[in-house]
Write a protein that holds these residues in place. Structure first.
Motif, PDB file in Angstrom:
ATOM      1  N   VAL A  48       0.854  -1.189   0.000  1.00 18.28           N
ATOM      2  CA  VAL A  48       0.000   0.000   0.000  1.00 18.28           C
ATOM      3  C   VAL A  48       0.891   1.240   0.000  1.00 18.28           C
ATOM      4  O   VAL A  48       1.894   1.307   0.711  1.00 18.28           O
ATOM      5  CB  VAL A  48      -0.938   0.012   1.227  1.00 18.28           C
ATOM      6  CG1 VAL A  48      -1.744   1.302   1.293  1.00 18.28           C
ATOM      7  CG2 VAL A  48      -1.853  -1.197   1.192  1.00 18.28           C
ATOM      8  N   GLN A  89      -4.386   6.969  -2.490  1.00 20.87           N
ATOM      9  CA  GLN A  89      -3.892   5.677  -2.025  1.00 20.87           C
ATOM     10  C   GLN A  89      -3.883   4.694  -3.183  1.00 20.87           C
ATOM     11  O   GLN A  89      -4.864   4.568  -3.916  1.00 20.87           O
ATOM     12  CB  GLN A  89      -4.762   5.126  -0.891  1.00 20.87           C
ATOM     13  CG  GLN A  89      -4.245   3.799  -0.364  1.00 20.87           C
ATOM     14  CD  GLN A  89      -5.077   3.283   0.785  1.00 20.87           C
ATOM     15  OE1 GLN A  89      -5.336   4.007   1.739  1.00 20.87           O
ATOM     16  NE2 GLN A  89      -5.508   2.053   0.694  1.00 20.87           N
ATOM     17  N   THR A  91      -2.493   0.526  -4.335  1.00 18.16           N
ATOM     18  CA  THR A  91      -2.052  -0.780  -3.881  1.00 18.16           C
ATOM     19  C   THR A  91      -1.455  -1.516  -5.072  1.00 18.16           C
ATOM     20  O   THR A  91      -2.051  -1.526  -6.150  1.00 18.16           O
ATOM     21  CB  THR A  91      -3.225  -1.601  -3.304  1.00 18.16           C
ATOM     22  OG1 THR A  91      -3.813  -0.861  -2.225  1.00 18.16           O
ATOM     23  CG2 THR A  91      -2.765  -2.956  -2.786  1.00 18.16           C
ATOM     24  N   ASN A  93      -0.689  -4.594  -7.322  1.00 17.79           N
ATOM     25  CA  ASN A  93      -1.319  -5.886  -7.604  1.00 17.79           C
ATOM     26  C   ASN A  93      -0.458  -6.622  -8.623  1.00 17.79           C
ATOM     27  O   ASN A  93      -0.299  -6.154  -9.754  1.00 17.79           O
ATOM     28  CB  ASN A  93      -2.735  -5.671  -8.145  1.00 17.79           C
ATOM     29  CG  ASN A  93      -3.424  -6.978  -8.428  1.00 17.79           C
ATOM     30  OD1 ASN A  93      -3.255  -7.540  -9.505  1.00 17.79           O
ATOM     31  ND2 ASN A  93      -4.180  -7.465  -7.466  1.00 17.79           N
ATOM     32  N   TRP A  99       0.076  -0.525 -10.123  1.00 16.34           N
ATOM     33  CA  TRP A  99      -0.443   0.119  -8.919  1.00 16.34           C
ATOM     34  C   TRP A  99      -1.888   0.494  -9.200  1.00 16.34           C
ATOM     35  O   TRP A  99      -2.169   1.194 -10.167  1.00 16.34           O
ATOM     36  CB  TRP A  99       0.374   1.352  -8.569  1.00 16.34           C
ATOM     37  CG  TRP A  99       1.749   1.018  -8.082  1.00 16.34           C
ATOM     38  CD1 TRP A  99       2.879   0.878  -8.843  1.00 16.34           C
ATOM     39  CD2 TRP A  99       2.137   0.759  -6.730  1.00 16.34           C
ATOM     40  NE1 TRP A  99       3.935   0.553  -8.043  1.00 16.34           N
ATOM     41  CE2 TRP A  99       3.524   0.480  -6.746  1.00 16.34           C
ATOM     42  CE3 TRP A  99       1.452   0.745  -5.520  1.00 16.34           C
ATOM     43  CZ2 TRP A  99       4.231   0.191  -5.584  1.00 16.34           C
ATOM     44  CZ3 TRP A  99       2.155   0.459  -4.364  1.00 16.34           C
ATOM     45  CH2 TRP A  99       3.523   0.180  -4.397  1.00 16.34           C
ATOM     46  N   VAL A 100      -2.804   0.033  -8.367  1.00 16.99           N
ATOM     47  CA  VAL A 100      -4.235   0.230  -8.565  1.00 16.99           C
ATOM     48  C   VAL A 100      -4.748   1.231  -7.534  1.00 16.99           C
ATOM     49  O   VAL A 100      -4.440   1.107  -6.336  1.00 16.99           O
ATOM     50  CB  VAL A 100      -4.985  -1.121  -8.417  1.00 16.99           C
ATOM     51  CG1 VAL A 100      -6.481  -0.931  -8.559  1.00 16.99           C
ATOM     52  CG2 VAL A 100      -4.448  -2.140  -9.411  1.00 16.99           C
ATOM     53  N   GLN A 101      -5.522   2.203  -7.984  1.00 22.51           N
ATOM     54  CA  GLN A 101      -6.104   3.176  -7.055  1.00 22.51           C
ATOM     55  C   GLN A 101      -7.113   2.464  -6.175  1.00 22.51           C
ATOM     56  O   GLN A 101      -8.067   1.864  -6.662  1.00 22.51           O
ATOM     57  CB  GLN A 101      -6.766   4.311  -7.816  1.00 22.51           C
ATOM     58  CG  GLN A 101      -7.317   5.385  -6.910  1.00 22.51           C
ATOM     59  CD  GLN A 101      -7.939   6.540  -7.666  1.00 22.51           C
ATOM     60  OE1 GLN A 101      -7.801   6.660  -8.881  1.00 22.51           O
ATOM     61  NE2 GLN A 101      -8.630   7.404  -6.942  1.00 22.51           N
ATOM     62  N   THR A 102      -6.924   2.517  -4.859  1.00 22.82           N
ATOM     63  CA  THR A 102      -7.796   1.801  -3.924  1.00 22.82           C
ATOM     64  C   THR A 102      -8.556   2.737  -2.989  1.00 22.82           C
ATOM     65  O   THR A 102      -9.300   2.267  -2.133  1.00 22.82           O
ATOM     66  CB  THR A 102      -6.989   0.783  -3.091  1.00 22.82           C
ATOM     67  OG1 THR A 102      -5.846   1.421  -2.529  1.00 22.82           O
ATOM     68  CG2 THR A 102      -6.540  -0.375  -3.970  1.00 22.82           C
ATOM     69  N   ALA A 103      -8.368   4.022  -3.152  1.00 26.13           N
ATOM     70  CA  ALA A 103      -9.114   5.001  -2.380  1.00 26.13           C
ATOM     71  C   ALA A 103      -9.202   6.276  -3.218  1.00 26.13           C
ATOM     72  O   ALA A 103      -8.315   6.554  -4.009  1.00 26.13           O
ATOM     73  CB  ALA A 103      -8.434   5.288  -1.042  1.00 26.13           C
TER      74      ALA A 103
END
Length: 109
Positions: A48, A89, A91, A93, A99-103
């Motif tokens: 993260v 934010q 994360t 994967n 990098w995936v936007q998680t927020a």
């Protein structure tokens, strides 16, 4: 939990971000749109990363893979502008290799 932020990284258009902490601080000289590909090198699966623009006035814009090939970012829109004091934010994967936007972007007034 305390995440010690990185030293502030000053980014130019072609500068890649160094994911050397869970919380990474950035600033820039003037408004900048990233052209770095990749913008962030591959991380560890599930890592993260929170990016905070600590600049007092300038905006740093990042682009999704579909807009900037090999950016290594999967965002909810084609570009995201991180204004002064904004954060995002991500994360890593390993299945997608990005990098995936998680927020959502947090806009601080």
């Amino acid at each position: 939990t305390i995440y010690t932020p990185s030293t502030v990284q000053t980014l130019a258009a072609a500068t890649a971000l160094l994911a050397n902490a869970t919380v990474v601080q950035i600033n820039c000289a003037g408004n900048v749109t990233s052209t770095a590909a990749p913008f962030i090198a591959d991380g560890q699966d599930g890592q993260v990363l929170t990016i905070i623009n600590v600049d007092t006035a300038d905006t740093f814009t990042i682009s999704d893979q579909g807009t900037l090939a090999s950016s290594n970012l999967r965002l909810v829109s084609t570009t995201i502008a991180l204004g002064s004091r904004d954060s995002i934010q991500l994360t890593y994967n390993s299945t997608t290799g990005d990098w995936v936007q998680t927020a959502p972007v947090t806009n601080v007034i």
